[in-house]
Design an enzyme around this catalytic site. Structure first.
Site, PDB file in Angstrom:
ATOM      1  N   ASP A  75       0.846  -1.202   0.000  1.00  0.00           N
ATOM      2  CA  ASP A  75       0.000   0.000   0.000  1.00  0.00           C
ATOM      3  C   ASP A  75       0.878   1.247   0.000  1.00  0.00           C
ATOM      4  O   ASP A  75       0.613   2.233   0.698  1.00  0.00           O
ATOM      5  CB  ASP A  75      -0.953   0.004   1.197  1.00  0.00           C
ATOM      6  CG  ASP A  75      -2.226   0.806   0.909  1.00  0.00           C
ATOM      7  OD1 ASP A  75      -2.613   0.899  -0.271  1.00  0.00           O
ATOM      8  OD2 ASP A  75      -2.833   1.330   1.856  1.00  0.00           O
ATOM      9  N   HIS A  76       1.932   1.202  -0.800  1.00  0.00           N
ATOM     10  CA  HIS A  76       2.957   2.246  -0.891  1.00  0.00           C
ATOM     11  C   HIS A  76       2.322   3.582  -1.262  1.00  0.00           C
ATOM     12  O   HIS A  76       1.753   3.737  -2.341  1.00  0.00           O
ATOM     13  CB  HIS A  76       3.979   1.817  -1.958  1.00  0.00           C
ATOM     14  CG  HIS A  76       5.095   2.769  -2.188  1.00  0.00           C
ATOM     15  ND1 HIS A  76       6.214   2.820  -1.388  1.00  0.00           N
ATOM     16  CD2 HIS A  76       5.298   3.692  -3.163  1.00  0.00           C
ATOM     17  CE1 HIS A  76       7.052   3.726  -1.857  1.00  0.00           C
ATOM     18  NE2 HIS A  76       6.520   4.281  -2.927  1.00  0.00           N
TER      19      HIS A  76
END
Length: 418
Positions: free
Chosen positions: A308-309
């Site tokens: 979930d960068h």
């Protein structure tokens, strides 16, 4: 370019002939030409990759990555973001529609794909589900699908209109499209910024109850049962969410879900210093939730993990906790964080899931196939520091966290990244 991977232990559970065996792999112009116990007869000029405890697997996939371009290039450009991904072991990433403007037409999707060409890491864009991600009218789903979109998502935004989700699930069946729905009821969430519980009370911060997530998931699953179609629920965070999705799968519904690595490994106990690096969406939950999420991964209820960068500019994080933006970068710390918890084989398994769900061709380790490898060393113990961040943005909640194992590089798209 010719490359020889020398004496690498292959991690490939689906290939019993190679799994956990040491092999040399010769790659010619991006294609696997030979796999053998030893390869010595190679053309001059061949790049030889040797490393202590060298391991190799098929390239890793991250199903939820955000950059900034267009509109927020100060957070991360596509070019630099893909370099970060490649150096972190990811040969393929699914890009969230977080730009300004959001990609809600076929030309937007074409732009993103064209900007990503020539990199070792392949970019697979998600299109916005609704026009301008406003949740009112459906975007051009079919046209975006034909242009290369692998799914449709109003990033981190609730689909408040249940009829919009119903129509999307029905319509997307005509072209086998994947609909994504963020699990959060914004009315239940209210002005919450952290998990509702003992920590939120002690800190005086407004809480987000697990109910906000679970109510939305329940609604979406009811709609899916009515319409059919393919639904993906990104980044769940509570124990009850795992139970809801497990029950839906037992019914035979075509639903998948993911969990962010930080929601597996870090809990709301870390919030005592009001450090906005730990402000994420969904919020960090309790130890009980984290244990249930890990169990859900192990038994297959949760389909895959994601970093979930979410790169953010310093001005978006250096604010009071209530006003700071939610998000953490996670590509660079993914492998080293998962490996101590899940072990080598299970970690690689987690990082190589999701291909079929997003209709992306899964790499193979066999002669004649395009070379798509992640190279890594799984045993070195170290601490993640500022110098290990390759992203333009620095908002990592994993700073000073212990790591086990390092990524050496990737080989993909006839490109070597070390």
């Amino acid at each position: 370019m010719n490359i020889l991977i020398k004496s690498a232990k292959i991690v490939s559970p689906e290939n019993s002939a190679l799994h956990l065996k040491k092999r040399d792999v010769f790659i010619k112009k991006g294609i696997i030409e030979k796999i053998a116990a030893s390869i010595d007869d190679i053309p001059s000029g061949t790049k030889i990759i040797e490393h202590k405890n060298l391991h190799a697997s098929i390239g890793w996939l991250d199903t939820s990555v955000s950059f900034g371009e267009p509109g927020h290039e100060e957070r991360e450009t596509i070019q630099n973001g893909l370099q970060v991904a490649a150096k972190s072991g990811f040969t393929n990433v699914v890009l969230n529609p977080t730009t300004t403007p959001v990609p809600d037409t076929s030309s937007d999707i074409v732009f993103l794909i064209e900007r990503a060409k020539g990199n070792g890491t392949q970019l697979h864009p998600l299109g916005s589900l609704s026009k301008n991600s406003k949740g009112v009218d459906l975007a051009e789903l079919f046209d975006m699908h034909n242009a290369g979109a692998v799914g449709f998502y109003d990033f981190k935004s609730q689909i408040t209109n249940p009829n919009l989700l119903k129509i999307a699930l029905l319509y997307a069946q005509s072209f086998d499209g994947l609909i994504c729905s963020f699990p959060e009821d914004i009315q239940i969430k209210g002005k919450g910024v952290v998990n509702e519980g003992e920590m939120s009370t002690s800190l005086g911060l407004k809480g987000i109850p697990g109910l906000a997530e679970e109510l939305q998931i329940s609604r979406d699953l009811f709609i899916l049962e009515y319409t059919g179609g393919k639904l993906h629920i990104p980044t769940i965070s509570t124990a009850n969410s795992v139970k809801l999705i497990a029950a839906a799968k037992r019914k035979g519904l075509d639903v998948s879900c993911s969990v962010a690595i930080h929601n597996l490994l870090i809990t709301d106990d870390t919030l005592s210093d009001f450090d906005t690096s730990f402000k994420v969406s969904p919020p960090l939950r309790t130890k009980q939730d984290a244990k249930a999420l890990i169990k859900g991964l192990k038994d297959g209820t949760i389909d895959f993990v994601t970093t979930d960068h979410t790169p953010l500019d310093i001005e978006e994080k250096r604010l009071e906790f209530d006003n700071a933006h939610a998000g953490t970068i996670g590509l660079e710390s993914a492998f080293g964080s998962l490996n101590p918890v899940f072990g080598l084989e299970e970690t690689v398994g987690l990082l190589t899931k999701g291909w079929e769900r997003f209709n992306i061709e899964k790499p193979k380790i066999e002669t004649g196939s395009p070379a798509c490898f992640t190279l890594f060393e799984p045993y070195e113990e170290w601490y993640f520091t500022e110098k290990d961040i390759k992203s333009t943005s620095r908002n990592s909640m994993f700073l000073d966290a212990p790591q086990k194992g390092r990524v050496i590089g990737t080989i993909s798209n006839n490109t070597l990244t070390l």
